[in-house]
Write a protein that holds these residues in place. Structure first.
Motif, PDB file in Angstrom:
ATOM      1  N   PHE A 159     -20.383  92.373  68.032  1.00 53.69           N
ATOM      2  CA  PHE A 159     -21.381  91.544  67.355  1.00 53.69           C
ATOM      3  C   PHE A 159     -21.106  90.059  67.615  1.00 53.69           C
ATOM      4  O   PHE A 159     -22.010  89.295  67.970  1.00 53.69           O
ATOM      5  CB  PHE A 159     -21.343  91.835  65.856  1.00 53.69           C
ATOM      6  CG  PHE A 159     -22.326  91.046  65.045  1.00 53.69           C
ATOM      7  CD1 PHE A 159     -23.671  91.372  65.043  1.00 53.69           C
ATOM      8  CD2 PHE A 159     -21.905  89.973  64.269  1.00 53.69           C
ATOM      9  CE1 PHE A 159     -24.580  90.648  64.280  1.00 53.69           C
ATOM     10  CE2 PHE A 159     -22.809  89.241  63.509  1.00 53.69           C
ATOM     11  CZ  PHE A 159     -24.143  89.586  63.521  1.00 53.69           C
ATOM     12  N   ASP A 160     -19.845  89.664  67.468  1.00 55.45           N
ATOM     13  CA  ASP A 160     -19.481  88.261  67.660  1.00 55.45           C
ATOM     14  C   ASP A 160     -19.676  87.821  69.108  1.00 55.45           C
ATOM     15  O   ASP A 160     -20.129  86.699  69.374  1.00 55.45           O
ATOM     16  CB  ASP A 160     -18.025  88.033  67.233  1.00 55.45           C
ATOM     17  CG  ASP A 160     -17.829  88.198  65.731  1.00 55.45           C
ATOM     18  OD1 ASP A 160     -18.817  88.109  64.993  1.00 55.45           O
ATOM     19  OD2 ASP A 160     -16.679  88.442  65.307  1.00 55.45           O
ATOM     20  N   ASP A 161     -19.329  88.709  70.042  1.00 53.77           N
ATOM     21  CA  ASP A 161     -19.487  88.373  71.461  1.00 53.77           C
ATOM     22  C   ASP A 161     -20.952  88.173  71.814  1.00 53.77           C
ATOM     23  O   ASP A 161     -21.297  87.270  72.590  1.00 53.77           O
ATOM     24  CB  ASP A 161     -18.888  89.480  72.329  1.00 53.77           C
ATOM     25  CG  ASP A 161     -19.134  89.238  73.813  1.00 53.77           C
ATOM     26  OD1 ASP A 161     -18.509  88.326  74.381  1.00 53.77           O
ATOM     27  OD2 ASP A 161     -19.967  89.964  74.396  1.00 53.77           O
ATOM     28  N   PHE A 162     -21.834  88.990  71.232  1.00 48.52           N
ATOM     29  CA  PHE A 162     -23.244  88.907  71.583  1.00 48.52           C
ATOM     30  C   PHE A 162     -23.874  87.611  71.087  1.00 48.52           C
ATOM     31  O   PHE A 162     -24.854  87.128  71.668  1.00 48.52           O
ATOM     32  CB  PHE A 162     -23.998  90.113  71.014  1.00 48.52           C
ATOM     33  CG  PHE A 162     -25.457  90.140  71.373  1.00 48.52           C
ATOM     34  CD1 PHE A 162     -25.862  90.160  72.697  1.00 48.52           C
ATOM     35  CD2 PHE A 162     -26.432  90.112  70.394  1.00 48.52           C
ATOM     36  CE1 PHE A 162     -27.207  90.169  73.041  1.00 48.52           C
ATOM     37  CE2 PHE A 162     -27.776  90.119  70.714  1.00 48.52           C
ATOM     38  CZ  PHE A 162     -28.157  90.147  72.048  1.00 48.52           C
ATOM     39  N   LEU A 219     -29.119  81.787  62.081  1.00 48.82           N
ATOM     40  CA  LEU A 219     -29.092  83.011  61.284  1.00 48.82           C
ATOM     41  C   LEU A 219     -29.875  84.132  61.956  1.00 48.82           C
ATOM     42  O   LEU A 219     -29.404  85.270  62.067  1.00 48.82           O
ATOM     43  CB  LEU A 219     -29.675  82.736  59.898  1.00 48.82           C
ATOM     44  CG  LEU A 219     -29.829  83.952  58.976  1.00 48.82           C
ATOM     45  CD1 LEU A 219     -28.471  84.470  58.538  1.00 48.82           C
ATOM     46  CD2 LEU A 219     -30.699  83.600  57.770  1.00 48.82           C
ATOM     47  N   LEU A 220     -31.093  83.819  62.415  1.00 51.06           N
ATOM     48  CA  LEU A 220     -31.997  84.851  62.932  1.00 51.06           C
ATOM     49  C   LEU A 220     -31.760  85.176  64.400  1.00 51.06           C
ATOM     50  O   LEU A 220     -32.248  86.200  64.886  1.00 51.06           O
ATOM     51  CB  LEU A 220     -33.449  84.418  62.735  1.00 51.06           C
ATOM     52  CG  LEU A 220     -33.897  84.208  61.289  1.00 51.06           C
ATOM     53  CD1 LEU A 220     -35.373  83.834  61.244  1.00 51.06           C
ATOM     54  CD2 LEU A 220     -33.649  85.456  60.456  1.00 51.06           C
ATOM     55  N   GLY A 221     -31.016  84.313  65.101  1.00 52.23           N
ATOM     56  CA  GLY A 221     -30.820  84.545  66.528  1.00 52.23           C
ATOM     57  C   GLY A 221     -30.216  85.883  66.852  1.00 52.23           C
ATOM     58  O   GLY A 221     -30.519  86.488  67.881  1.00 52.23           O
ATOM     59  N   VAL A 222     -29.367  86.399  65.986  1.00 50.04           N
ATOM     60  CA  VAL A 222     -28.709  87.682  66.226  1.00 50.04           C
ATOM     61  C   VAL A 222     -29.171  88.738  65.218  1.00 50.04           C
ATOM     62  O   VAL A 222     -28.622  89.825  65.149  1.00 50.04           O
ATOM     63  CB  VAL A 222     -27.171  87.503  66.173  1.00 50.04           C
ATOM     64  CG1 VAL A 222     -26.689  87.328  64.750  1.00 50.04           C
ATOM     65  CG2 VAL A 222     -26.450  88.636  66.881  1.00 50.04           C
ATOM     66  N   ARG A 223     -30.218  88.402  64.452  1.00 52.08           N
ATOM     67  CA  ARG A 223     -30.732  89.309  63.423  1.00 52.08           C
ATOM     68  C   ARG A 223     -32.244  89.435  63.616  1.00 52.08           C
ATOM     69  O   ARG A 223     -33.011  88.703  63.013  1.00 52.08           O
ATOM     70  CB  ARG A 223     -30.410  88.784  62.030  1.00 52.08           C
ATOM     71  CG  ARG A 223     -28.913  88.713  61.752  1.00 52.08           C
ATOM     72  CD  ARG A 223     -28.629  87.978  60.446  1.00 52.08           C
ATOM     73  NE  ARG A 223     -27.212  87.993  60.125  1.00 52.08           N
ATOM     74  CZ  ARG A 223     -26.325  87.091  60.560  1.00 52.08           C
ATOM     75  NH1 ARG A 223     -26.742  86.101  61.343  1.00 52.08           N
ATOM     76  NH2 ARG A 223     -25.054  87.168  60.215  1.00 52.08           N
ATOM     77  N   GLY A 224     -32.656  90.373  64.424  1.00 53.04           N
ATOM     78  CA  GLY A 224     -34.051  90.435  64.822  1.00 53.04           C
ATOM     79  C   GLY A 224     -34.975  91.130  63.849  1.00 53.04           C
ATOM     80  O   GLY A 224     -36.171  90.891  63.841  1.00 53.04           O
ATOM     81  N   PRO A 240     -28.196  93.448  60.216  1.00 54.44           N
ATOM     82  CA  PRO A 240     -27.498  94.295  61.181  1.00 54.44           C
ATOM     83  C   PRO A 240     -26.406  95.121  60.501  1.00 54.44           C
ATOM     84  O   PRO A 240     -25.716  94.644  59.597  1.00 54.44           O
ATOM     85  CB  PRO A 240     -26.897  93.287  62.164  1.00 54.44           C
ATOM     86  CG  PRO A 240     -27.729  92.066  62.019  1.00 54.44           C
ATOM     87  CD  PRO A 240     -28.162  92.025  60.594  1.00 54.44           C
ATOM     88  N   ILE A 241     -26.260  96.350  60.956  1.00 52.25           N
ATOM     89  CA  ILE A 241     -25.230  97.247  60.428  1.00 52.25           C
ATOM     90  C   ILE A 241     -24.098  97.269  61.447  1.00 52.25           C
ATOM     91  O   ILE A 241     -24.298  97.710  62.585  1.00 52.25           O
ATOM     92  CB  ILE A 241     -25.792  98.651  60.183  1.00 52.25           C
ATOM     93  CG1 ILE A 241     -26.988  98.562  59.216  1.00 52.25           C
ATOM     94  CG2 ILE A 241     -24.721  99.579  59.620  1.00 52.25           C
ATOM     95  CD1 ILE A 241     -27.766  99.856  59.086  1.00 52.25           C
ATOM     96  N   VAL A 242     -22.921  96.799  61.056  1.00 54.33           N
ATOM     97  CA  VAL A 242     -21.803  96.601  61.977  1.00 54.33           C
ATOM     98  C   VAL A 242     -20.602  97.380  61.480  1.00 54.33           C
ATOM     99  O   VAL A 242     -20.210  97.239  60.315  1.00 54.33           O
ATOM    100  CB  VAL A 242     -21.443  95.100  62.092  1.00 54.33           C
ATOM    101  CG1 VAL A 242     -20.337  94.898  63.121  1.00 54.33           C
ATOM    102  CG2 VAL A 242     -22.674  94.268  62.447  1.00 54.33           C
ATOM    103  N   GLY A 243     -20.002  98.213  62.350  1.00 57.55           N
ATOM    104  CA  GLY A 243     -18.800  98.904  61.919  1.00 57.55           C
ATOM    105  C   GLY A 243     -18.443 100.104  62.762  1.00 57.55           C
ATOM    106  O   GLY A 243     -19.078 100.406  63.780  1.00 57.55           O
ATOM    107  N   SER A 244     -17.423 100.804  62.331  1.00 55.10           N
ATOM    108  CA  SER A 244     -16.981 102.037  62.959  1.00 55.10           C
ATOM    109  C   SER A 244     -18.014 103.132  62.719  1.00 55.10           C
ATOM    110  O   SER A 244     -18.930 102.958  61.897  1.00 55.10           O
ATOM    111  CB  SER A 244     -15.639 102.460  62.358  1.00 55.10           C
ATOM    112  OG  SER A 244     -15.825 102.836  60.996  1.00 55.10           O
TER     113      SER A 244
END
Length: 533
Positions: A335-338, A401-406, A411-415
């Motif tokens: 997520f951070d890399d993107f 804020l919205l650039g990575v939240r379309g 966004p759901i981030v995790g294992s």
């Protein structure tokens, strides 16, 4: 993970109770979670949300090293995607579409073109046959505007696709909201919102008559000895003459496997909800929270019941973006890399179109909560609730804020466990039937889901271990994938079924009253529940 106490079991609004069980029990072969009565949980709908564009709900993926987003105009892009999704036992690939560019920001299309912000979009129908040839069970859901193209042509195209895919076609019914689309089709301004739905309602009558009622199910004879391909007495004109459309018929494509493709719809306004409750079989929603999703699901189901339909014959699917990795840390790193590749200009372009307000007229220092229009302020109010830790509501802060939240839902981030737990909570608390998963990185968003998340969902009993054997030799039809094997055609309580010309029967009246199916089971919240045989 341990078993959650029974008093902690979440209860969906539809009265479903679910017990969560630990991974160790799943590994031993026990059911990973069960209903209180011991029965299997319902399978979730899992769709891939995409479009014929290099920039989907988040712009910038095409800049990322190794990303294939810019290959969207090649056949291999689509056949590879279809095979990947089928390997992950996805229900469908759902194709958004548009007929005009995003030209609100700056008053022209240039910024959207510069960053590939949903303004480069090729025809979504033309690669379907190639992808169908390399898959057997994946549904292809294609967005179709009912405002600018004649119904006879649309009926012909989708019947043909249903033939060529062995019944794996769904049509997403939209009325087109972009002013640029109206301008591209000879109009000086957009048709009034509610009037578009009035037109669409008549448009569906024409489609049903062509698909369901201009040919009987037994019209095609194929008698070589008697030289009869079609029994002409089992084909008729529809002679539709309405307020908006005049179509004589008959259809010139023989009935396909499903006759009427599965009907998708995504309206959220009162007119859109009413239209979806009458015609839709799967309804898509984009909501920022579980609470709002639950309210929308209840609205859809209640509206369906008011129209004589079974509440749970209407499937409701929530749009989400997912970043999943082998661990929570791995997913967060993705997520951070993107973030470094996402476009702030693209975020402004998409937001401007979303609220129909040009953000470029504001200075970089303006607090949009104070100077924005009512529409801007309304959405910012909701965003403040969704993201309480975000405090910069200038153009730059909003774009960040919205650039990575379309999508509206965060966004759901995790294992795999973290993501599956979150999705499980959404289903249990909102009564949603599944998810439209939009990509951020292509195809990594989906390959990660297939590699990491799908096995976890399979352990929990909410995702196919394999596709069931369909009624067609080649696999499932779209409607079977959605509602169960053997369900090729519109259900009896669906409005369009009144037009169906059955084998061995006389042709039904083209203006018959709605026939409502009778069901003898009732959910605890009063909704009629579909019987599963």
């Amino acid at each position: 993970m341990t078993v959650i106490n029974s008093e902690d079991i979440p209860v969906a609004s539809g009265g479903r109770s679910i017990q969560y069980v630990g991974a160790s029990q799943a590994a031993s072969g026990d059911l990973p979670y069960i209903k209180r009565d011991g029965s299997l949980p319902r399978r979730w709908i899992l769709n891939a949300l995409t479009s014929n564009t290099p920039g989907m709900v988040i712009t910038g993926a095409w800049r990322r090293p190794g990303d294939r987003a810019a290959e969207y105009n090649t056949i291999k892009y689509w056949t590879d995607l279809a095979q990947l999704l089928e390997r992950g036992k996805f229900s469908a690939v759902f194709l958004a579409d548009l007929l005009g560019g995003k030209d609100t920001f700056g008053g022209e299309i240039g910024p959207a073109l510069q960053v590939a912000g949903q303004s480069i979009c090729s025809d979504p129908t033309l690669w379907i046959s190639a992808a169908a040839a390399v898959t057997s069970n994946l549904t292809f859901g294609i967005t179709q505007s009912l405002t600018y193209e004649k119904p006879f042509t649309v009926a012909r195209r989708f019947a043909t696709l249903d033939h060529l895919t062995n019944g794996r076609i769904a049509i997403n019914l939209v009325t087109s909201a972009l002013d640029s689309a109206a301008h591209n089709h000879g109009l000086t301004e957009q048709i009034d919102h509610d009037n578009r739905y009035e037109r669409a309602d008549e448009y569906l009558d024409v489609l049903y008559k062509l698909w369901e009622s201009s040919w009987a199910e037994d019209a095609v004879v194929l008698d070589k000895e008697k030289e009869i391909y079609v029994n002409p007495t089992r084909v008729r004109k529809i002679n539709h003459s309405g307020e908006y459309y005049s179509v004589v018929g008959p259809a010139i494509v023989e009935p396909s496997i499903q006759r009427t493709p599965v009907l998708y719809q995504a309206g959220s306004s009162p007119a859109g909800v009413a239209f979806g409750a009458k015609h839709g079989e799967a309804l898509f929603t984009n909501m920022p929270s579980i609470e709002k999703a639950r309210a929308k699901v209840e609205e859809y189901r209640t509206s369906a019941v008011e129209r004589g339909r079974d509440a749970y014959s209407v499937k409701v699917v929530l749009g989400v973006t997912i970043y999943v990795g082998s661990t929570d840390e791995d997913a967060q790193a993705k997520f951070d890399d993107f973030k470094q590749y996402t476009s702030k200009l693209g975020a402004e372009v998409l937001f401007s179109n979303r609220v129909d307000q040009d953000l470029s007229v504001y200075s970089e220092e303006d607090d949009l909560r104070e100077v924005g229009t009512a529409a801007v302020k309304g959405i910012l109010k909701n965003l403040q609730i969704t993201y309480p830790d975000h405090h910069d509501w200038t153009r730059a802060g909003l774009a960040d804020l919205l650039g990575v939240r379309g999508l509206p839902y965060p966004p759901i981030v995790g294992s795999p466990t973290t993501v599956a737990d979150h999705l499980q909570r959404i289903v249990a608390e909102s009564d949603i039937d599944g998810f439209n998963i939009a990509w951020s990185r292509f195809p990594d968003s989906y390959s990660d889901i297939v590699e990491y998340l799908v096995p976890e969902l399979q352990k929990r009993g909410v995702h196919w271990l394999d596709y069931p054997k369909g009624s067609v030799d080649t696999g499932l039809t779209a409607r079977e994938s959605l509602t169960g094997v053997g369900n090729r055609h519109l259900p009896q309580d669906h409005y369009g079924s009144r037009f169906s010309w059955k084998a061995g029967q006389n042709a039904p009246p083209l203006e018959a009253e709605i026939r409502v199916g009778q069901h003898d089971t009732t959910a605890s919240n009063g909704h009629k529940r579909a019987r599963v045989d």
